[in-house]
Design a protein around this motif. Structure first.
Motif, short mmCIF file in Angstrom:
data_model
loop_
_atom_site.label_atom_id
_atom_site.label_comp_id
_atom_site.label_asym_id
_atom_site.label_seq_id
_atom_site.Cartn_x
_atom_site.Cartn_y
_atom_site.Cartn_z
N MET A 1 0.74 -1.19 -0.12
CA MET A 1 0.15 -0.07 0.06
C MET A 1 0.92 1.36 -0.04
SD MET A 1 -3.18 -0.81 -0.30
CE MET A 1 -4.07 -2.26 0.13
N GLY A 2 2.03 1.14 0.77
CA GLY A 2 3.09 2.40 0.71
C GLY A 2 3.53 2.42 -0.64
N ALA A 3 3.89 1.65 -1.49
CA ALA A 3 4.56 1.65 -2.52
C ALA A 3 3.47 2.28 -3.41
CB ALA A 3 5.05 0.33 -3.18
N LEU A 4 2.15 1.83 -3.48
CA LEU A 4 1.21 2.17 -4.49
C LEU A 4 1.07 3.70 -4.01
CD1 LEU A 4 -1.04 0.92 -6.43
CD2 LEU A 4 -2.68 1.07 -4.46
N SER A 5 0.97 4.31 -2.93
CA SER A 5 0.78 5.49 -2.64
C SER A 5 1.92 6.60 -3.12
CB SER A 5 0.40 5.61 -1.04
OG SER A 5 0.54 7.00 -0.58
N SER A 6 3.11 5.97 -2.93
CA SER A 6 4.40 6.54 -3.53
C SER A 6 4.37 6.87 -5.00
CB SER A 6 5.67 6.16 -3.13
OG SER A 6 5.86 6.10 -1.62
N VAL A 7 4.11 5.92 -5.63
CA VAL A 7 3.91 6.01 -6.98
C VAL A 7 2.92 6.93 -7.51
CG1 VAL A 7 3.66 4.62 -9.18
CG2 VAL A 7 5.10 3.63 -7.36
N MET A 8 1.42 6.79 -6.83
CA MET A 8 0.59 7.86 -6.98
C MET A 8 0.98 9.37 -6.87
SD MET A 8 -2.77 8.23 -4.71
CE MET A 8 -1.92 9.14 -3.66
N ASP A 9 1.80 9.48 -5.84
CA ASP A 9 2.23 10.86 -5.49
C ASP A 9 3.38 11.34 -6.73
OD1 ASP A 9 0.79 11.75 -3.27
OD2 ASP A 9 2.17 10.53 -2.19
N ILE A 10 3.94 10.40 -7.20
CA ILE A 10 4.82 10.92 -8.27
C ILE A 10 4.05 11.33 -9.55
CG2 ILE A 10 6.48 9.89 -9.72
CD1 ILE A 10 7.75 8.04 -7.83
N GLY A 11 2.94 10.46 -9.71
CA GLY A 11 2.07 10.89 -10.79
C GLY A 11 1.67 12.05 -10.59
N HIS A 12 1.07 12.27 -9.51
CA HIS A 12 0.32 13.77 -9.13
C HIS A 12 1.16 14.93 -9.10
CE1 HIS A 12 -3.24 15.51 -6.37
NE2 HIS A 12 -3.04 15.94 -7.32
N SER A 13 2.56 14.63 -8.88
CA SER A 13 3.48 15.71 -8.86
C SER A 13 3.92 16.01 -10.44
CB SER A 13 4.79 15.24 -7.79
OG SER A 13 4.34 15.30 -6.77
N ALA A 14 4.08 14.86 -11.11
CA ALA A 14 4.62 14.91 -12.61
C ALA A 14 3.56 15.62 -13.42
CB ALA A 14 5.07 13.83 -12.79
N GLY A 15 2.20 15.25 -12.97
CA GLY A 15 1.14 15.72 -14.19
C GLY A 15 1.08 16.92 -14.38
N PRO A 16 0.86 18.16 -13.40
CA PRO A 16 1.02 19.39 -13.66
C PRO A 16 2.42 19.88 -14.45
CG PRO A 16 0.33 19.14 -11.63
CD PRO A 16 0.82 17.81 -11.85
N LEU A 17 3.68 19.22 -13.99
CA LEU A 17 4.84 19.92 -14.53
C LEU A 17 4.90 19.76 -15.84
CD1 LEU A 17 7.67 21.15 -14.13
CD2 LEU A 17 8.43 18.61 -13.39
#
Length: 398
Positions: free
Chosen positions: A346-362
């Protein structure tokens, strides 16, 4: 009689976990929207510093969600949950001591650690306690957090408006004091919750983290599911960042953007428990693919919307796609992850999700700057389509 006795404690446990999520996300969102940029500006922060302060909290999720999940597998989930409760309660008080905007950076990072702990730990607890209806319970918990996320900006804005004539930083400091008060039930409810019997405290060797990391990313199904969440939040990050600008360029006002975001949050809140119940009964893989494709198509359609009704329809479809996909990815991860590595997964899933959330706007911002809105939003659709194909190939039964 035995069945009734077993159901009631589980139902009570779910109520407690949902209340923890509600108050925790209410408190942390109250500390961010809309007070954080206003507080930063009042302290004299430049635009660069304001952007950096906003980016620090998601960074904590990227860095800590996976290690926290591993720790919860070995040291006990309740201990980690208590640590998050302490951070939720103490972090808002640190804002009261800040008079230099640069100090917001470490405080925001510290505050971000609370949500980095809370998300994967509670997801793992729900998955273990409710193996037969994990999707429904995860949907219920997610809806509770979304209610807190929706109410917090209204309360924060009302507090600032009420104390607007008070001098200097007082209006903002009252908001952070309120965030600390709201966090008190978080710690109390965590202490009230009784979960597993934790083992003895010990120092984990680095090999434990390496083993969990390899176990997650070497599993083709878990890896593909993480990429789905990354693509989902990549598209959502692009949507929430650039939709107001698209509306503005079309002659619409900020209040209309607020209506769209409010409607979207309401739809996700209402549908997640329902879609979670569906995920428990059908093939989660199909639901994940449908949800991601609906979301990708919705984002790609944004530049072609010409009226507020069209934008409302696109926003509603995006909310449905996101609700379909995200509740099923967490439940599917719970199905295929090993019990002793549930927190790490669940932690790995959350970390990868946050990467996508940060990369999307950039990434979307770079594309929009060079090729316009159509190309920028099309990128989210292409990523979603590619990830859907990759997911379908990775999770098929060989």
């Amino acid at each position: 009689m035995t069945e009734i006795r077993s159901v009631v404690p589980d139902r009570r446990a779910m109520y407690i976990l949902s209340l923890i999520g509600f108050f925790a996300i209410f408190s942390t969102t109250l500390s961010k929207n809309p007070v954080l940029p206003l507080f930063s500006q009042a302290l004299g922060a430049s635009d660069v510093v304001i952007g950096l302060v906003a980016a620090v909290s998601p960074l904590a999720g990227i860095l800590f969600s996976f290690p926290v999940g591993v720790l919860s597998d070995h040291l006990g989930r309740r201990r980690l949950l208590i640590a998050s409760g302490v951070i939720f309660l103490s972090a808002p008080l640190f804002y009261l001591l800040i008079f230099n905007p640069l100090w917001l950076i470490p405080v925001r990072f510290f505050h971000g650690m609370a949500t980095a702990i809370l998300g994967p730990v509670i997801a793992a607890m729900i998955a273990e306690r409710f193996p037969e209806n994990t999707g429904e319970m995860l949907g219920q918990y997610s809806s509770a957090t979304l209610i807190g996320r929706s109410l917090a900006p209204l309360v924060g804005g009302a507090i600032i408006s009420f104390f607007v004539f008070y001098p200097s930083l007082i209006p903002y400091q009252i908001v952070y004091l309120a965030a600390a008060v709201v966090a008190v039930p978080v710690l109390l409810l965590i202490l009230l919750y009784r979960g597993e019997n934790a083992g003895p405290l010990k120092v984990l060797p680095f090999s434990a983290f390496r083993t969990s990391f390899v176990a997650f990313f070497s599993n083709r199904k878990l890896r593909a599911t993480a990429f789905v969440d990354m693509a989902t939040y990549f598209a959502f990050g692009a949507f929430e960042t650039f939709l107001p600008l698209v509306l503005l360029s079309g002659g619409m006002g900020a209040y209309q953007a607020g209506i769209l975001f409010a409607a979207q949050t309401l739809i996700i809140t209402l549908t997640k428990p329902f879609f979670g119940r569906i995920a428990d009964q059908v093939d989660k893989r199909i639901q994940i693919i449908i949800g991601l494709l609906v979301l990708g198509c919705s984002v790609a359609a944004i530049p072609f919307a010409s009226s507020f009704a069209a934008f409302l329809l696109v926003s509603a479809l995006l909310a449905v796609g996101m609700s379909l996909s995200t509740v099923a990815t967490s439940a599917y991860t719970a199905d295929i992850a090993k019990k002793e590595q549930m927190g790490a997964s669940m932690g790995a899933l959350s970390s990868v999700m946050d990467i996508g959330h940060s990369a999307g706007p950039l990434v979307t911002g770079i594309i929009i700057a060079g090729s316009g809105y159509s190309a920028g939003f099309l990128a989210s659709f292409l990523i979603a389509a590619v990830v859907c194909g990759f997911f379908a190939l990775s999770v098929r039964d060989r």
